[in-house]
Design a protein around this motif. Sequence first.
Motif, PDB file in Angstrom:
ATOM      1  N   LYS A 108      16.474  -1.201  46.389  1.00  0.00           N
ATOM      2  CA  LYS A 108      16.197  -2.418  45.620  1.00  0.00           C
ATOM      3  C   LYS A 108      15.519  -2.092  44.299  1.00  0.00           C
ATOM      4  O   LYS A 108      15.786  -2.735  43.268  1.00  0.00           O
ATOM      5  N   ALA A 109      14.632  -1.079  44.287  1.00  0.00           N
ATOM      6  CA  ALA A 109      13.940  -0.712  43.046  1.00  0.00           C
ATOM      7  C   ALA A 109      14.935  -0.255  41.983  1.00  0.00           C
ATOM      8  O   ALA A 109      14.777  -0.569  40.794  1.00  0.00           O
ATOM      9  N   GLN A 110      15.959   0.475  42.397  1.00  0.00           N
ATOM     10  CA  GLN A 110      16.956   0.916  41.420  1.00  0.00           C
ATOM     11  C   GLN A 110      17.682  -0.274  40.802  1.00  0.00           C
ATOM     12  O   GLN A 110      17.877  -0.343  39.580  1.00  0.00           O
ATOM     13  N   ILE A 111      18.070  -1.218  41.640  1.00  0.00           N
ATOM     14  CA  ILE A 111      18.771  -2.391  41.129  1.00  0.00           C
ATOM     15  C   ILE A 111      17.839  -3.230  40.264  1.00  0.00           C
ATOM     16  O   ILE A 111      18.246  -3.776  39.227  1.00  0.00           O
ATOM     17  N   ASP A 112      16.556  -3.326  40.664  1.00  0.00           N
ATOM     18  CA  ASP A 112      15.593  -4.089  39.874  1.00  0.00           C
ATOM     19  C   ASP A 112      15.354  -3.478  38.499  1.00  0.00           C
ATOM     20  O   ASP A 112      14.937  -4.176  37.572  1.00  0.00           O
ATOM     21  N   HIS A 113      15.595  -2.203  38.355  1.00  0.00           N
ATOM     22  CA  HIS A 113      15.438  -1.541  37.057  1.00  0.00           C
ATOM     23  C   HIS A 113      16.666  -1.708  36.167  1.00  0.00           C
ATOM     24  O   HIS A 113      16.664  -1.227  35.027  1.00  0.00           O
ATOM     25  N   LEU A 114      17.709  -2.380  36.657  1.00  0.00           N
ATOM     26  CA  LEU A 114      18.909  -2.611  35.862  1.00  0.00           C
ATOM     27  C   LEU A 114      18.897  -4.064  35.376  1.00  0.00           C
ATOM     28  O   LEU A 114      19.284  -4.968  36.109  1.00  0.00           O
ATOM     29  N   PRO A 115      18.452  -4.318  34.154  1.00  0.00           N
ATOM     30  CA  PRO A 115      18.407  -5.693  33.658  1.00  0.00           C
ATOM     31  C   PRO A 115      19.805  -6.215  33.361  1.00  0.00           C
ATOM     32  O   PRO A 115      20.739  -5.452  33.117  1.00  0.00           O
ATOM     33  N   LEU A 116      19.938  -7.546  33.391  1.00  0.00           N
ATOM     34  CA  LEU A 116      21.230  -8.133  33.024  1.00  0.00           C
ATOM     35  C   LEU A 116      21.569  -7.840  31.575  1.00  0.00           C
ATOM     36  O   LEU A 116      22.743  -7.687  31.220  1.00  0.00           O
ATOM     37  N   ALA A 117      20.545  -7.773  30.719  1.00  0.00           N
ATOM     38  CA  ALA A 117      20.753  -7.447  29.308  1.00  0.00           C
ATOM     39  C   ALA A 117      19.767  -6.372  28.899  1.00  0.00           C
ATOM     40  O   ALA A 117      18.598  -6.408  29.282  1.00  0.00           O
ATOM     41  N   TYR A 118      20.238  -5.394  28.114  1.00  0.00           N
ATOM     42  CA  TYR A 118      19.402  -4.252  27.717  1.00  0.00           C
ATOM     43  C   TYR A 118      19.857  -3.776  26.347  1.00  0.00           C
ATOM     44  O   TYR A 118      20.990  -3.317  26.193  1.00  0.00           O
ATOM     45  N   LYS A 119      18.986  -3.956  25.338  1.00  0.00           N
ATOM     46  CA  LYS A 119      19.296  -3.548  23.961  1.00  0.00           C
ATOM     47  C   LYS A 119      20.608  -4.159  23.476  1.00  0.00           C
ATOM     48  O   LYS A 119      21.427  -3.511  22.820  1.00  0.00           O
ATOM     49  N   GLY A 120      20.790  -5.430  23.828  1.00  0.00           N
ATOM     50  CA  GLY A 120      21.991  -6.131  23.412  1.00  0.00           C
ATOM     51  C   GLY A 120      23.219  -5.801  24.235  1.00  0.00           C
ATOM     52  O   GLY A 120      24.307  -6.297  23.943  1.00  0.00           O
ATOM     53  N   LEU A 121      23.081  -4.956  25.249  1.00  0.00           N
ATOM     54  CA  LEU A 121      24.196  -4.560  26.105  1.00  0.00           C
ATOM     55  C   LEU A 121      23.925  -5.007  27.530  1.00  0.00           C
ATOM     56  O   LEU A 121      22.795  -5.357  27.889  1.00  0.00           O
ATOM     57  N   ARG A 122      24.951  -4.971  28.356  1.00  0.00           N
ATOM     58  CA  ARG A 122      24.814  -5.415  29.751  1.00  0.00           C
ATOM     59  C   ARG A 122      25.173  -4.244  30.672  1.00  0.00           C
ATOM     60  O   ARG A 122      26.346  -3.892  30.792  1.00  0.00           O
ATOM     61  N   PRO A 123      24.171  -3.648  31.337  1.00  0.00           N
ATOM     62  CA  PRO A 123      24.409  -2.418  32.105  1.00  0.00           C
ATOM     63  C   PRO A 123      25.283  -2.582  33.344  1.00  0.00           C
ATOM     64  O   PRO A 123      25.802  -1.592  33.855  1.00  0.00           O
ATOM     65  N   THR A 124      25.426  -3.807  33.854  1.00  0.00           N
ATOM     66  CA  THR A 124      26.203  -3.981  35.095  1.00  0.00           C
ATOM     67  C   THR A 124      27.358  -4.959  34.938  1.00  0.00           C
ATOM     68  O   THR A 124      28.335  -4.877  35.685  1.00  0.00           O
ATOM     69  N   GLN A 125      27.286  -5.878  34.016  1.00  0.00           N
ATOM     70  CA  GLN A 125      28.281  -6.939  33.910  1.00  0.00           C
ATOM     71  C   GLN A 125      29.681  -6.369  33.704  1.00  0.00           C
ATOM     72  O   GLN A 125      29.911  -5.514  32.862  1.00  0.00           O
ATOM     73  N   GLY A 126      30.616  -6.864  34.532  1.00  0.00           N
ATOM     74  CA  GLY A 126      32.013  -6.464  34.410  1.00  0.00           C
ATOM     75  C   GLY A 126      32.373  -5.179  35.122  1.00  0.00           C
ATOM     76  O   GLY A 126      33.546  -4.813  35.171  1.00  0.00           O
ATOM     77  N   ARG A 127      31.363  -4.475  35.696  1.00  0.00           N
ATOM     78  CA  ARG A 127      31.675  -3.247  36.447  1.00  0.00           C
ATOM     79  C   ARG A 127      32.197  -3.610  37.841  1.00  0.00           C
ATOM     80  O   ARG A 127      31.835  -4.638  38.410  1.00  0.00           O
ATOM     81  N   THR A 128      33.032  -2.743  38.379  1.00  0.00           N
ATOM     82  CA  THR A 128      33.409  -2.874  39.783  1.00  0.00           C
ATOM     83  C   THR A 128      32.314  -2.281  40.654  1.00  0.00           C
ATOM     84  O   THR A 128      31.512  -1.442  40.209  1.00  0.00           O
TER      85      THR A 128
END
Length: 234
Positions: A108-128
């Motif tokens: 859970k800590a790893q997922i919590d460290h992945l914000p929906l938005a980061y420096k104008g980018l989205r680290p998880t959105q649209g990934r499989t």
Amino acid sequence: MPALRAEYLHRNPAFGLGTMNPPPRILLLYGSLRERSFSRLAVEEAARLLQVFGCETRIFDPSDLPLPDQVKDDDHPAVHELREHSLWSEGQVWCSPERHGQMTGIMKAQIDHLPLAYKGLRPTQGRTLAVMQVCAGSQSFNTVNTLRVLGRWMRMFTIPNQSSVAKAYEEFDEAGRMKPSAYYDRIVDVMEELVRFTVLLRPHSDQLVDRYSERVERDQPVETPADKAGIASA
């Protein structure tokens, strides 16, 4: 690949669905810091299969990751590394042990460290996303069910198939390689499916996550072909 029966394997499971060039980029996360971590061993087996299928893989080591909000502004090398890996990826694999009926805090800590938005980018959105779990006892699906909820929350495309390995301590040899079994076969199934969905969606991922509310927030009007041609819309 001691557990793999190569004569039954599709080397290119996404054949006909899209191009494998460049190779699909897959990030794999696991949820235990034990020296003999079965979630890590399962992820390593998954990574080997993905490489056979022509993917590029990265496995993140969470051993140095601080707790969320432990470090001011998340300014920590392990946090930066995790986010950079996620931005690099086109697809991900999440594998956690089941502990007290749920995923581990490390997962859970790893997922919590992945914000929906980061420096104008989205680290998880649209990934499989493919989800897996390892169990100390009988087979359960509590953890993969929760990982699916989190995948939706992180705006990822979670594939239909999943893996749950019962009595994981019996499924790996002394060298840490998975023994032949129906559990191993299911991991092969899941990785084949992840490659297929990643290749199928990669040309369309930006369009599939394009949102009206975000266009409003960015003050980004839509230009239709008619607008560009100077034709008044009805």
